[in-house]
Structures are given as structure tokens and as C-alpha cells.
Design a protein around this motif. Structure first.
Motif, PDB file in Angstrom:
ATOM      1  N   MET A  59       0.830  -1.211   0.000  1.00  0.00           N
ATOM      2  CA  MET A  59       0.000   0.000   0.000  1.00  0.00           C
ATOM      3  C   MET A  59       0.862   1.257   0.000  1.00  0.00           C
ATOM      4  SD  MET A  59      -3.274   0.440  -0.125  1.00  0.00           S
ATOM      5  CE  MET A  59      -4.019  -0.972   0.625  1.00  0.00           C
ATOM      6  N   ALA A  60       1.936   1.235   0.769  1.00  0.00           N
ATOM      7  CA  ALA A  60       2.842   2.385   0.806  1.00  0.00           C
ATOM      8  C   ALA A  60       3.502   2.581  -0.561  1.00  0.00           C
ATOM      9  CB  ALA A  60       3.906   2.182   1.884  1.00  0.00           C
ATOM     10  N   ALA A  61       3.851   1.468  -1.205  1.00  0.00           N
ATOM     11  CA  ALA A  61       4.542   1.547  -2.496  1.00  0.00           C
ATOM     12  C   ALA A  61       3.610   1.981  -3.624  1.00  0.00           C
ATOM     13  CB  ALA A  61       5.167   0.194  -2.831  1.00  0.00           C
ATOM     14  N   TYR A  62       2.327   1.609  -3.538  1.00  0.00           N
ATOM     15  CA  TYR A  62       1.421   1.792  -4.667  1.00  0.00           C
ATOM     16  C   TYR A  62       1.341   3.254  -5.120  1.00  0.00           C
ATOM     17  CZ  TYR A  62      -2.622   1.625  -7.708  1.00  0.00           C
ATOM     18  OH  TYR A  62      -3.450   1.754  -8.791  1.00  0.00           O
ATOM     19  N   PHE A  63       1.244   4.189  -4.168  1.00  0.00           N
ATOM     20  CA  PHE A  63       1.046   5.600  -4.523  1.00  0.00           C
ATOM     21  C   PHE A  63       2.344   6.398  -4.605  1.00  0.00           C
ATOM     22  CE2 PHE A  63      -3.059   4.348  -2.707  1.00  0.00           C
ATOM     23  CZ  PHE A  63      -3.894   4.727  -3.743  1.00  0.00           C
ATOM     24  N   ALA A  64       3.487   5.732  -4.440  1.00  0.00           N
ATOM     25  CA  ALA A  64       4.765   6.448  -4.365  1.00  0.00           C
ATOM     26  C   ALA A  64       5.141   7.113  -5.688  1.00  0.00           C
ATOM     27  CB  ALA A  64       5.863   5.475  -3.944  1.00  0.00           C
ATOM     28  N   ASP A  65       5.796   8.261  -5.556  1.00  0.00           N
ATOM     29  CA  ASP A  65       6.407   8.933  -6.709  1.00  0.00           C
ATOM     30  C   ASP A  65       7.879   8.555  -6.806  1.00  0.00           C
ATOM     31  OD1 ASP A  65       4.096  10.458  -7.475  1.00  0.00           O
ATOM     32  OD2 ASP A  65       4.457  11.705  -5.714  1.00  0.00           O
ATOM     33  N   GLU A  66       8.486   8.281  -5.656  1.00  0.00           N
ATOM     34  CA  GLU A  66       9.875   7.846  -5.570  1.00  0.00           C
ATOM     35  C   GLU A  66       9.976   6.838  -4.446  1.00  0.00           C
ATOM     36  OE1 GLU A  66      13.161  10.665  -5.962  1.00  0.00           O
ATOM     37  OE2 GLU A  66      11.671  12.245  -6.068  1.00  0.00           O
ATOM     38  N   ALA A  67      11.027   6.032  -4.485  1.00  0.00           N
ATOM     39  CA  ALA A  67      11.208   5.022  -3.434  1.00  0.00           C
ATOM     40  C   ALA A  67      12.636   5.034  -2.918  1.00  0.00           C
ATOM     41  CB  ALA A  67      10.866   3.636  -3.967  1.00  0.00           C
ATOM     42  N   ILE A  68      12.760   4.938  -1.608  1.00  0.00           N
ATOM     43  CA  ILE A  68      14.058   4.716  -0.979  1.00  0.00           C
ATOM     44  C   ILE A  68      13.997   3.309  -0.393  1.00  0.00           C
ATOM     45  CG2 ILE A  68      15.665   5.429   0.830  1.00  0.00           C
ATOM     46  CD1 ILE A  68      14.464   8.273   0.557  1.00  0.00           C
ATOM     47  N   VAL A  69      14.771   2.421  -0.974  1.00  0.00           N
ATOM     48  CA  VAL A  69      14.782   1.029  -0.522  1.00  0.00           C
ATOM     49  C   VAL A  69      15.891   0.895   0.521  1.00  0.00           C
ATOM     50  CG1 VAL A  69      15.078  -1.373  -1.221  1.00  0.00           C
ATOM     51  CG2 VAL A  69      13.916   0.241  -2.741  1.00  0.00           C
ATOM     52  N   VAL A  70      15.483   0.556   1.739  1.00  0.00           N
ATOM     53  CA  VAL A  70      16.426   0.450   2.854  1.00  0.00           C
ATOM     54  C   VAL A  70      16.768  -1.021   3.059  1.00  0.00           C
ATOM     55  CG1 VAL A  70      16.817   0.966   5.303  1.00  0.00           C
ATOM     56  CG2 VAL A  70      15.342   2.468   3.927  1.00  0.00           C
ATOM     57  N   THR A  71      18.060  -1.310   3.079  1.00  0.00           N
ATOM     58  CA  THR A  71      18.485  -2.696   3.264  1.00  0.00           C
ATOM     59  C   THR A  71      19.752  -2.762   4.098  1.00  0.00           C
ATOM     60  OG1 THR A  71      18.793  -4.793   2.101  1.00  0.00           O
ATOM     61  CG2 THR A  71      19.932  -2.896   1.185  1.00  0.00           C
ATOM     62  N   ASN A  72      20.000  -3.935   4.664  1.00  0.00           N
ATOM     63  CA  ASN A  72      21.254  -4.225   5.361  1.00  0.00           C
ATOM     64  C   ASN A  72      22.144  -5.002   4.408  1.00  0.00           C
ATOM     65  OD1 ASN A  72      20.240  -3.159   7.766  1.00  0.00           O
ATOM     66  ND2 ASN A  72      19.380  -5.107   8.391  1.00  0.00           N
ATOM     67  N   PRO A  73      23.452  -4.983   4.627  1.00  0.00           N
ATOM     68  CA  PRO A  73      24.343  -5.719   3.726  1.00  0.00           C
ATOM     69  C   PRO A  73      24.399  -7.216   4.048  1.00  0.00           C
ATOM     70  CG  PRO A  73      25.612  -4.447   5.305  1.00  0.00           C
ATOM     71  CD  PRO A  73      24.185  -4.155   5.583  1.00  0.00           C
ATOM     72  N   GLU A  74      23.225  -7.820   4.167  1.00  0.00           N
ATOM     73  CA  GLU A  74      23.108  -9.254   4.418  1.00  0.00           C
ATOM     74  C   GLU A  74      22.237  -9.858   3.319  1.00  0.00           C
ATOM     75  OE1 GLU A  74      21.385  -9.039   8.258  1.00  0.00           O
ATOM     76  OE2 GLU A  74      23.178  -8.129   9.120  1.00  0.00           O
ATOM     77  N   VAL A  75      22.525 -11.098   2.960  1.00  0.00           N
ATOM     78  CA  VAL A  75      21.885 -11.724   1.809  1.00  0.00           C
ATOM     79  C   VAL A  75      20.364 -11.731   1.921  1.00  0.00           C
ATOM     80  CG1 VAL A  75      21.642 -13.876   0.510  1.00  0.00           C
ATOM     81  CG2 VAL A  75      23.902 -13.128   1.241  1.00  0.00           C
ATOM     82  N   SER A  76      19.808 -12.102   3.094  1.00  0.00           N
ATOM     83  CA  SER A  76      18.348 -12.192   3.236  1.00  0.00           C
ATOM     84  C   SER A  76      17.690 -10.824   3.069  1.00  0.00           C
ATOM     85  CB  SER A  76      17.970 -12.799   4.588  1.00  0.00           C
ATOM     86  OG  SER A  76      18.486 -12.007   5.639  1.00  0.00           O
ATOM     87  N   SER A  77      18.305  -9.790   3.616  1.00  0.00           N
ATOM     88  CA  SER A  77      17.761  -8.440   3.503  1.00  0.00           C
ATOM     89  C   SER A  77      17.820  -7.940   2.058  1.00  0.00           C
ATOM     90  CB  SER A  77      18.536  -7.495   4.425  1.00  0.00           C
ATOM     91  OG  SER A  77      17.999  -6.202   4.396  1.00  0.00           O
ATOM     92  N   VAL A  78      18.927  -8.240   1.382  1.00  0.00           N
ATOM     93  CA  VAL A  78      19.082  -7.811  -0.014  1.00  0.00           C
ATOM     94  C   VAL A  78      18.075  -8.533  -0.911  1.00  0.00           C
ATOM     95  CG1 VAL A  78      20.676  -7.779  -1.990  1.00  0.00           C
ATOM     96  CG2 VAL A  78      21.491  -7.136   0.283  1.00  0.00           C
ATOM     97  N   ARG A  79      17.808  -9.818  -0.618  1.00  0.00           N
ATOM     98  CA  ARG A  79      16.802 -10.562  -1.392  1.00  0.00           C
ATOM     99  C   ARG A  79      15.422  -9.913  -1.246  1.00  0.00           C
ATOM    100  NH1 ARG A  79      18.564 -16.170   0.417  1.00  0.00           N
ATOM    101  NH2 ARG A  79      20.099 -16.787  -1.114  1.00  0.00           N
ATOM    102  N   ASP A  80      15.051  -9.555  -0.010  1.00  0.00           N
ATOM    103  CA  ASP A  80      13.766  -8.883   0.226  1.00  0.00           C
ATOM    104  C   ASP A  80      13.696  -7.574  -0.556  1.00  0.00           C
ATOM    105  OD1 ASP A  80      12.804 -10.848   1.875  1.00  0.00           O
ATOM    106  OD2 ASP A  80      13.238  -9.797   3.746  1.00  0.00           O
ATOM    107  N   SER A  81      14.792  -6.840  -0.561  1.00  0.00           N
ATOM    108  CA  SER A  81      14.827  -5.563  -1.281  1.00  0.00           C
ATOM    109  C   SER A  81      14.683  -5.766  -2.776  1.00  0.00           C
ATOM    110  CB  SER A  81      16.141  -4.830  -0.977  1.00  0.00           C
ATOM    111  OG  SER A  81      16.215  -4.528   0.390  1.00  0.00           O
ATOM    112  N   ASP A  82      15.252  -6.860  -3.286  1.00  0.00           N
ATOM    113  CA  ASP A  82      15.129  -7.164  -4.713  1.00  0.00           C
ATOM    114  C   ASP A  82      13.667  -7.413  -5.070  1.00  0.00           C
ATOM    115  OD1 ASP A  82      16.285  -7.510  -7.247  1.00  0.00           O
ATOM    116  OD2 ASP A  82      16.303  -9.682  -7.011  1.00  0.00           O
ATOM    117  N   ARG A  83      12.936  -8.108  -4.176  1.00  0.00           N
ATOM    118  CA  ARG A  83      11.498  -8.351  -4.410  1.00  0.00           C
ATOM    119  C   ARG A  83      10.727  -7.029  -4.421  1.00  0.00           C
ATOM    120  NH1 ARG A  83      11.125 -12.297   0.015  1.00  0.00           N
ATOM    121  NH2 ARG A  83      12.380 -14.015  -0.717  1.00  0.00           N
TER     122      ARG A  83
END
Length: 198
Positions: A59-83
Motif C-alpha cells: 500500500m505504501a509503495a502503490y502511490f509512491a512517486d519515488e522510493a528509498i529502498v532500505v536494506t542491510n548488507p546481508e543476503v536475506s535483507s538484499v533478497r527482500d529488497s530485490d522483491r
């Protein structure tokens, strides 16, 4: 009536989410109405979404004009960010209107150059290669973040701390300022520190 004005920063207000209602209570129409009304009074509206791809994040993403994707430098977090980046490229109003993916930038948090050097953590380059998105900022792993959280003061207000400075740099870049990235390498020890072994 639900808006809470920040006492430290003029023009900043917070609209807290309910801690008791289920996220399914959010409707597309309701969220759009709130955002439309807020846009009459505010230059920027930042929706801080939960991690993952549950309804609140979508819901937060749907109306966005821009996105800041916050992630940690760990594989599981980066995978979530990729999704999430996949969703931002296809399941937003921006994409539905044929405008393509919304601009997304990466904010890498809890970064430790020492741990990267030991192979315990992904490097900035590793994360960028996986996500293929512009780097907005790198926030170093720092005890000042926990201290700020415990004291109820945003770490960005601590202008002496490396994490506070890194957040200020990221905000400045978001607003169009050109600033070099800092805190990406292990600081070199001075002669006195080397002699003392500290």
C-alpha cells in the motif's frame, strides 16, 4: 487531529499507524484520500513501510512517486529488497499508468567496513551489483543509533556521530545536492594509535 507535530523540526509532522488494527483495514481508496489531503499542506510525504511484501508495504509503495529502498548488507535483507524493487517496477499506480518503474534509490544501513574486509558482510559494490539501483547513502553500523533510539532522539540530530552525518548526507543527496559517500572504508590508524595498539 491524528497528526503529531514534531517539537524539534518546524514543518515536520508524524501520522502514526494503528498498533491494534489489522493491516487489512487499509483500503486503496482510504490511503489515496489521506495522501491527497496531506499533499495540500506538505511538500513531502514519507510513507515508512514495513519490511517484506505484505499489504502494508504494498500500500505504501502503490502511490509512491519515488522510493528509498532500505536494506542491510546481508543476503536475506538484499533478497527482500530485490522483491520490493520488482514490485516498484510493476505494481504501482505509476507503472499502471504506463510511466514505467518509479525512481528507486538504495539506502544501505548497518554497514561495517571492518566486517566487509573480513568477508562477514556484503560490500557496497556487492549490494549494488545485485540490486542495480542508484546509491543514496550508506549508514555505518554505530552504537549512536541504539543510543538515539533509547533516548527517543533521531540519530540524524546527533551531528557529531558518523551515523547522524551519513543520514544528513543521504537527505542532502535526495534533495539534489552532490555529496561524496563517506564511511565506506576502514579508517586508517594514526601513528599514535598504531604504537598503542588501539
Amino acid at each position: 487531529q491524528a497528526l503529531i507535530k514534531d517539537k524539534r523540526v518546524d514543518g515536520l509532522s508524524i501520522l502514526p499507524a494503528s498498533q491494534t488494527r489489522d493491516k487489512e483495514a487499509l483500503t486503496t481508496e482510504g490511503v489515496e484520500k489521506v495522501l491527497t489531503e496531506l499533499s495540500q499542506d506538505f511538500e513531502y510525504i514519507i510513507c515508512d513501510s514495513p519490511a517484506g511484501i505484505e499489504r502494508g508495504a504494498l500500500m505504501a509503495a502503490y502511490f509512491a512517486d519515488e522510493a528509498i529502498v532500505v536494506t542491510n548488507p546481508e543476503v536475506s535483507s538484499v533478497r527482500d529488497s530485490d522483491r520490493i524493487l520488482g514490485i516498484l517496477s510493476s505494481k504501482t499506480r505509476h507503472a499502471e499508468q504506463g510511466k514505467g518503474p518509479i525512481p528507486g534509490r538504495l539506502l544501505l544501513t548497518r554497514y561495517s567496513p571492518e566486517r566487509v574486509a573480513k568477508g562477514e558482510m556484503l560490500s557496497v559494490e556487492d549490494v549494488q551489483e545485485i540490486l542495480a539501483v542508484d546509491l543514496l547513502g550508506v549508514i555505518p553500523e554505530s552504537p549512536t543509533v541504539l543510543n538515539a533510539s533509547n533516548s527517543g532522539t533521531p540519530v540524524i540530530m546527533d551531528t557529531e556521530s558518523d551515523a547522524g552525518q551519513a543520514y544528513q548526507d543521504a537527505v542532502a543527496r535526495f534533495l539534489g545536492e552532490d555529496r561524496p559517500h563517506r564511511f565506506l572504508t576502514v579508517p586508517k590508524k594514526g601513528l599514535l594509535r598504531r604504537l598503542l595498539g588501539n
